[in-house]
Design a protein around this motif. Structure first.
Motif, PDB file in Angstrom:
ATOM      1  N   MET A 141       0.971  -1.151  -0.062  1.00 46.55           N
ATOM      2  CA  MET A 141       0.053   0.070   0.195  1.00 46.55           C
ATOM      3  C   MET A 141       0.767   1.477   0.134  1.00 46.55           C
ATOM      4  N   VAL A 142       1.966   1.089   0.869  1.00 40.53           N
ATOM      5  CA  VAL A 142       2.774   2.430   0.891  1.00 40.53           C
ATOM      6  C   VAL A 142       3.280   2.850  -0.643  1.00 40.53           C
ATOM      7  N   VAL A 143       3.915   1.723  -1.175  1.00 38.77           N
ATOM      8  CA  VAL A 143       4.766   2.021  -2.650  1.00 38.77           C
ATOM      9  C   VAL A 143       3.496   2.300  -3.486  1.00 38.77           C
ATOM     10  N   ALA A 144       2.341   1.747  -3.354  1.00 40.47           N
ATOM     11  CA  ALA A 144       1.299   2.047  -4.236  1.00 40.47           C
ATOM     12  C   ALA A 144       1.007   3.604  -4.177  1.00 40.47           C
ATOM     13  N   PHE A 145       0.775   4.107  -2.769  1.00 44.56           N
ATOM     14  CA  PHE A 145       0.559   5.560  -2.660  1.00 44.56           C
ATOM     15  C   PHE A 145       1.772   6.357  -3.148  1.00 44.56           C
ATOM     16  N   VAL A 146       2.761   6.175  -2.951  1.00 46.75           N
ATOM     17  CA  VAL A 146       3.951   6.933  -3.712  1.00 46.75           C
ATOM     18  C   VAL A 146       3.999   7.014  -4.858  1.00 46.75           C
ATOM     19  N   VAL A 147       3.802   5.733  -5.647  1.00 50.20           N
ATOM     20  CA  VAL A 147       3.784   5.791  -7.076  1.00 50.20           C
ATOM     21  C   VAL A 147       2.649   6.411  -7.880  1.00 50.20           C
ATOM     22  N   SER A 148       1.425   6.186  -7.017  1.00 52.35           N
ATOM     23  CA  SER A 148       0.216   6.711  -7.639  1.00 52.35           C
ATOM     24  C   SER A 148       0.307   8.401  -7.561  1.00 52.35           C
ATOM     25  N   LEU A 149       1.046   8.976  -6.709  1.00 52.43           N
ATOM     26  CA  LEU A 149       1.217  10.478  -6.566  1.00 52.43           C
ATOM     27  C   LEU A 149       1.662  10.938  -7.765  1.00 52.43           C
ATOM     28  N   VAL A 150       2.848  10.161  -8.327  1.00 48.31           N
ATOM     29  CA  VAL A 150       3.581  10.484  -9.488  1.00 48.31           C
ATOM     30  C   VAL A 150       2.756  10.357 -10.643  1.00 48.31           C
ATOM     31  N   SER A 151       1.983   8.993 -10.666  1.00 47.84           N
ATOM     32  CA  SER A 151       1.210   8.845 -12.183  1.00 47.84           C
ATOM     33  C   SER A 151      -0.089   9.604 -12.135  1.00 47.84           C
ATOM     34  N   ILE A 152      -0.609  10.188 -10.952  1.00 48.88           N
ATOM     35  CA  ILE A 152      -1.806  10.635 -11.225  1.00 48.88           C
ATOM     36  C   ILE A 152      -1.419  12.259 -11.809  1.00 48.88           C
ATOM     37  N   ARG A 153      -0.262  12.888 -10.979  1.00 55.82           N
ATOM     38  CA  ARG A 153       0.255  13.930 -11.411  1.00 55.82           C
ATOM     39  C   ARG A 153       0.561  13.926 -13.025  1.00 55.82           C
ATOM     40  N   PHE A 154       1.332  12.807 -13.337  1.00 51.84           N
ATOM     41  CA  PHE A 154       1.705  12.672 -14.734  1.00 51.84           C
ATOM     42  C   PHE A 154       0.274  12.723 -15.815  1.00 51.84           C
ATOM     43  N   LEU A 155      -0.698  11.924 -15.093  1.00 47.74           N
ATOM     44  CA  LEU A 155      -1.962  11.795 -15.998  1.00 47.74           C
ATOM     45  C   LEU A 155      -2.641  13.415 -16.335  1.00 47.74           C
ATOM     46  N   MET A 156      -2.541  13.956 -15.310  1.00 46.94           N
ATOM     47  CA  MET A 156      -3.521  15.338 -15.216  1.00 46.94           C
ATOM     48  C   MET A 156      -2.740  16.222 -16.083  1.00 46.94           C
ATOM     49  N   ASP A 157      -1.214  16.150 -16.037  1.00 49.15           N
ATOM     50  CA  ASP A 157      -0.338  17.205 -17.023  1.00 49.15           C
ATOM     51  C   ASP A 157      -0.495  16.617 -18.350  1.00 49.15           C
ATOM     52  N   TYR A 158      -0.483  15.366 -18.516  1.00 42.30           N
ATOM     53  CA  TYR A 158      -0.354  14.877 -19.856  1.00 42.30           C
ATOM     54  C   TYR A 158      -1.595  15.179 -20.318  1.00 42.30           C
ATOM     55  N   VAL A 159      -3.015  15.138 -20.211  1.00 42.52           N
ATOM     56  CA  VAL A 159      -4.205  15.192 -20.772  1.00 42.52           C
ATOM     57  C   VAL A 159      -4.232  16.457 -21.128  1.00 42.52           C
ATOM     58  N   LYS A 160      -3.772  17.668 -20.423  1.00 38.77           N
ATOM     59  CA  LYS A 160      -3.915  19.309 -20.740  1.00 38.77           C
ATOM     60  C   LYS A 160      -3.177  19.327 -22.261  1.00 38.77           C
ATOM     61  N   GLN A 161      -2.440  18.511 -22.683  1.00 39.06           N
ATOM     62  CA  GLN A 161      -1.473  18.913 -23.865  1.00 39.06           C
ATOM     63  C   GLN A 161      -1.858  17.843 -24.892  1.00 39.06           C
ATOM     64  N   HIS A 162      -2.345  16.522 -24.497  1.00 42.16           N
ATOM     65  CA  HIS A 162      -2.308  15.359 -25.520  1.00 42.16           C
ATOM     66  C   HIS A 162      -3.582  14.735 -25.300  1.00 42.16           C
ATOM     67  N   ASP A 163      -3.663  13.764 -26.379  1.00 41.14           N
ATOM     68  CA  ASP A 163      -5.110  12.873 -26.506  1.00 41.14           C
ATOM     69  C   ASP A 163      -4.646  11.581 -25.763  1.00 41.14           C
ATOM     70  N   PHE A 164      -5.603  10.653 -25.654  1.00 42.31           N
ATOM     71  CA  PHE A 164      -5.289   9.171 -25.017  1.00 42.31           C
ATOM     72  C   PHE A 164      -4.926   8.222 -26.028  1.00 42.31           C
ATOM     73  N   LYS A 165      -4.543   8.807 -27.280  1.00 41.61           N
ATOM     74  CA  LYS A 165      -4.069   7.518 -28.317  1.00 41.61           C
ATOM     75  C   LYS A 165      -3.057   6.868 -28.059  1.00 41.61           C
ATOM     76  N   VAL A 166      -2.096   7.425 -27.327  1.00 42.37           N
ATOM     77  CA  VAL A 166      -0.920   6.560 -26.834  1.00 42.37           C
ATOM     78  C   VAL A 166      -1.160   5.577 -25.863  1.00 42.37           C
ATOM     79  N   PHE A 167      -2.301   5.834 -25.085  1.00 43.70           N
ATOM     80  CA  PHE A 167      -2.712   4.342 -24.146  1.00 43.70           C
ATOM     81  C   PHE A 167      -3.534   3.376 -25.026  1.00 43.70           C
ATOM     82  N   GLY A 168      -4.070   3.960 -26.113  1.00 47.50           N
ATOM     83  CA  GLY A 168      -4.830   2.664 -26.873  1.00 47.50           C
ATOM     84  C   GLY A 168      -3.612   1.911 -27.676  1.00 47.50           C
ATOM     85  N   TRP A 169      -2.686   2.782 -28.226  1.00 48.23           N
ATOM     86  CA  TRP A 169      -1.679   1.851 -28.947  1.00 48.23           C
ATOM     87  C   TRP A 169      -0.846   0.753 -27.805  1.00 48.23           C
ATOM     88  N   TYR A 170      -0.614   1.264 -26.608  1.00 53.17           N
ATOM     89  CA  TYR A 170       0.185   0.494 -25.713  1.00 53.17           C
ATOM     90  C   TYR A 170      -0.920  -0.322 -25.424  1.00 53.17           C
TER      91      TYR A 170
END
Length: 276
Positions: free
Chosen positions: A229-258
């Motif tokens: 849970m602790v590791v998931a918490f720390v990593v989630s902080l980073v991934s949520i910030r990344f997603l919110m910053d990413y969607v302001k400038q890009h679409d979701f197609k890269v996740f579709g290809w992945y």
């Protein structure tokens, strides 16, 4: 718990923290992780552990979105934030479809659809949908641009799409984001509502798993759960910030290809294993 087991739990926490929020299916990733990292634990504990470490991910959302999620403001006396209460009421409405169908069919779906073939198919299908929906949205402006613009009808519709995530490999965030995009919600509002929706949904799923498993943990099991849970918490902080910053400038197609690539990898890996 040995040092090797600690490293395994840390790796699983990292995978959970990343894949829970990005629309790429935590189930698909956990399926592959489970093939290569055999944790020294009972199957019953592992089934519970994979779900309950989501509590760390939930805490990350609460920390990052505290000002938007907490419905009171203090300073010169408590003040009720009506807009925040309104969002939570809409979240409750959105939770109804998956809560009802999840209680009725979750065990059946897990027993019949938790297979590599189904998970790979859902990874690929929703990967294609992300690309198609985003290509279509190039010619349309979202009608719901902000989180506060989401009404009860839109919230319920997003909740209906969340039902699709009961099928392993779909991705809870993937289903709700695609649903939101299809009905005219902006990427940022879709992601934010998905985070709100995750709190009661994941708390409910964790509570169900804990009740099924019981609350009698060995010392090693408790240490494993807390570390995950602790590791998931720390990593989630980073991934949520990344997603919110990413969607302001890009679409979701890269996740579709992945998703498509990951689905093909799952098919090839388990197809080759079946032939050997």
């Amino acid at each position: 718990m040995s040092f090797v087991e600690v490293l395994k739990v840390i790796f699983i926490g990292i995978v959970e923290g990343i894949t829970e929020w990005l629309p790429i299916s935590s189930t698909g990733h956990m399926l592959l992780v489970d093939q290569f990292l055999k944790l020294n634990m009972t199957q019953a504990f592992k089934d519970m552990f994979i779900v309950v470490i989501q509590l760390g991910a939930i805490l990350a959302v609460v920390v990052l979105f505290w000002n938007k999620m907490f419905p009171f403001r203090f300073g010169g006396g408590p003040v009720i934030k009506k807009e925040t209460f309104s969002i939570w009421f809409k979240v409750v409405v959105a939770c109804i479809p998956s809560a009802v169908l999840g209680i009725l069919f979750d065990d059946w779906l897990e027993a019949h659809f938790s297979t590599p073939l189904v998970i790979a198919a859902m990874l690929i299908l929703y990967g294609v949908l992300f690309i198609v929906v985003e290509n279509n949205n190039k010619h349309h402006r979202p009608t719901v641009r902000r989180l506060s613009d989401i009404n009860y009808r839109v919230a319920f519709a997003i909740g209906v799409f969340q039902v699709l995530s009961l099928i392993p490999g779909t991705s809870r965030s993937g289903a709700t984001i695609i649903g939101a995009l299809l009905i005219g919600v902006s990427r940022t509002a879709a992601a934010e509502f998905t985070f709100f929706l995750a709190v009661p949904t994941m708390l409910g799923a964790s509570a169900v798993k804990l009740l099924k498993f019981g609350f009698e943990f060995t010392g090693a099991e408790m240490a494993t759960l807390i570390l995950g849970m602790v590791v998931a918490f720390v990593v989630s902080l980073v991934s949520i910030r990344f997603l919110m910053d990413y969607v302001k400038q890009h679409d979701f197609k890269v996740f579709g290809w992945y998703r498509i690539v990951l689905g093909v990898v799952v098919l090839l890996y388990f197809g080759i294993r079946a032939l050997v």
